[in-house]
Enzyme design. Structure first.
Site, PDB file in Angstrom:
ATOM      1  N   ARG A   1       0.812  -1.266   0.017  1.00  0.00           N
ATOM      2  CA  ARG A   1      -0.125   0.145   0.072  1.00  0.00           C
ATOM      3  C   ARG A   1       0.924   1.293   0.029  1.00  0.00           C
ATOM      4  NH1 ARG A   1      -5.175  -0.674  -1.091  1.00  0.00           N
ATOM      5  NH2 ARG A   1      -5.691   1.551  -0.036  1.00  0.00           N
TER       6      ARG A   1
ATOM      7  N   ASP B   1       8.973   4.909  -3.455  1.00  0.00           N
ATOM      8  CA  ASP B   1      10.273   4.266  -3.733  1.00  0.00           C
ATOM      9  C   ASP B   1      11.525   5.013  -4.046  1.00  0.00           C
ATOM     10  OD1 ASP B   1       8.849   1.727  -3.384  1.00  0.00           O
ATOM     11  OD2 ASP B   1       8.173   1.795  -5.472  1.00  0.00           O
TER      12      ASP B   1
ATOM     13  N   HIS C   1      12.589  -2.823  -2.115  1.00  0.00           N
ATOM     14  CA  HIS C   1      12.118  -2.367  -3.201  1.00  0.00           C
ATOM     15  C   HIS C   1      12.776  -3.555  -4.293  1.00  0.00           C
ATOM     16  CE1 HIS C   1       9.739  -0.821  -6.562  1.00  0.00           C
ATOM     17  NE2 HIS C   1      10.814  -0.764  -7.139  1.00  0.00           N
TER      18      HIS C   1
HETATM   19  C1  GRF Z   1       9.331  -8.632  -2.369  1.00  0.00           C
HETATM   20  O1  GRF Z   1      10.151  -8.781  -3.648  1.00  0.00           O
HETATM   21  C2  GRF Z   1       9.479  -7.103  -2.001  1.00  0.00           C
HETATM   22  O2  GRF Z   1      10.804  -6.507  -2.567  1.00  0.00           O
HETATM   23  C3  GRF Z   1       8.297  -6.927  -2.899  1.00  0.00           C
HETATM   24  O3  GRF Z   1       7.429  -7.771  -2.841  1.00  0.00           O
HETATM   25  C4  GRF Z   1       8.050  -8.892  -2.307  1.00  0.00           C
HETATM   26  C5  GRF Z   1       7.327  -9.489  -1.069  1.00  0.00           C
HETATM   27  O4  GRF Z   1       7.822 -10.714  -0.874  1.00  0.00           O
HETATM   28  N1  GRF Z   1       7.936  -5.441  -2.531  1.00  0.00           N
HETATM   29  P1  GRF Z   1       7.524 -11.193   0.918  1.00  0.00           P
HETATM   30  O5  GRF Z   1       6.175 -10.919   1.240  1.00  0.00           O
HETATM   31  O6  GRF Z   1       8.635 -10.393   1.753  1.00  0.00           O
HETATM   32  O7  GRF Z   1       7.784 -12.568   0.745  1.00  0.00           O
END
Ligand code: GRF
Length: 217
Positions: free
Chosen positions: A91, A145, A109
């Site tokens: 979000r 970001d 990110h």
């Molecule tokens: C990760 O690649 C994070 O960087 C991105 O979404 C993914 C989430 O993975 N924003 P998790 O929920 O930590 O397994």
């Protein structure tokens, strides 16, 4: 003991990596709560199984973005964290929330920022013909970001990569760099000067994938 609250949206593998490293490396910190805006986030069950407090602030129960942000802020503040770590939190957070936690709010990110902010980073990297991809841990500012970069990882993009194969390669490095960044934060080892973040002891703020293929001859 520094108090960490982790915000997740789904699987929560980055959150798991933080919880694991915190215990294994005996950080002067504890993950005190995991909060999601989705009641069905799989990571919540893992957190509960670890004895970590969980909470859900369902975005659908709030009429406006501001009302959601305020409810989330209150849920986070109830745990009096020193650090709020966004870990796959999908979000967009409004300026009031971001300002309230400024300097204590980290995000991971899955791209080499400032390239590819926003969604579908792996697809966009493949479409752009990138030969290197990666992930970034940064302090959160009001621009999506963006914000002072703490550490980045880089991985090769293979010619036959799909969005999934590239995402998996990047994710494996996320699980290494996010714990490193959070550990530095809780140890007070991050020096922030405007957009520049330095690790106090000069530790490498980058990680290159260890499995670099040799060029074919
Ligand atoms: C990760 O690649 C994070 O960087 C991105 O979404 C993914 C989430 O993975 N924003 P998790 O929920 O930590 O397994």
């Amino acid at each position: 003991m520094k108090r960490i609250v982790v915000l997740i949206s789904g699987r929560g593998s980055n959150m798991e990596a933080l919880v694991r490293a915190c215990a294994a490396e005996r950080w002067p910190a504890r993950v005190v709560a995991v909060i999601s805006h989705r009641p069905d986030a799989a990571g919540l069950a893992h957190a509960r199984a670890q004895g970590i407090a969980t909470a859900v602030v369902d975005h659908r129960a709030h009429a406006t973005r501001e009302a959601f942000d305020q409810a989330l802020h209150e849920a986070v503040a109830a745990h009096a964290p020193d650090l709020v770590a966004l870990a796959g939190f999908m979000r967009v957070l409004g300026p009031t929330f971001v300002r309230a936690w400024s300097g204590r709010l980290l995000n991971i990110h899955p791209s080499l920022l400032p390239a590819f902010p926003g969604l579908h980073t792996h697809r966009r990297a493949l479409e752009a013909g990138c030969k290197v991809a990666g992930a970034t841990v940064h302090f959160v500012t009001e621009a999506l970001d963006h914000g002072p970069i703490v550490i980045q990882s880089a991985v090769p993009v293979h010619a036959d990569d799909t969005e999934d194969s590239l995402a998996a390669r990047v994710l494996a490095t996320e699980h290494l760099i996010y714990p490193r960044a959070v550990r530095w934060f809780v140890e007070g080892a991050l020096l922030v000067d405007g957009a520049q973040v330095r690790q106090r002891d000069g530790q490498a703020q980058w990680l290159m994938a260890p499995d670099l293929p040799s060029p074919a001859r």
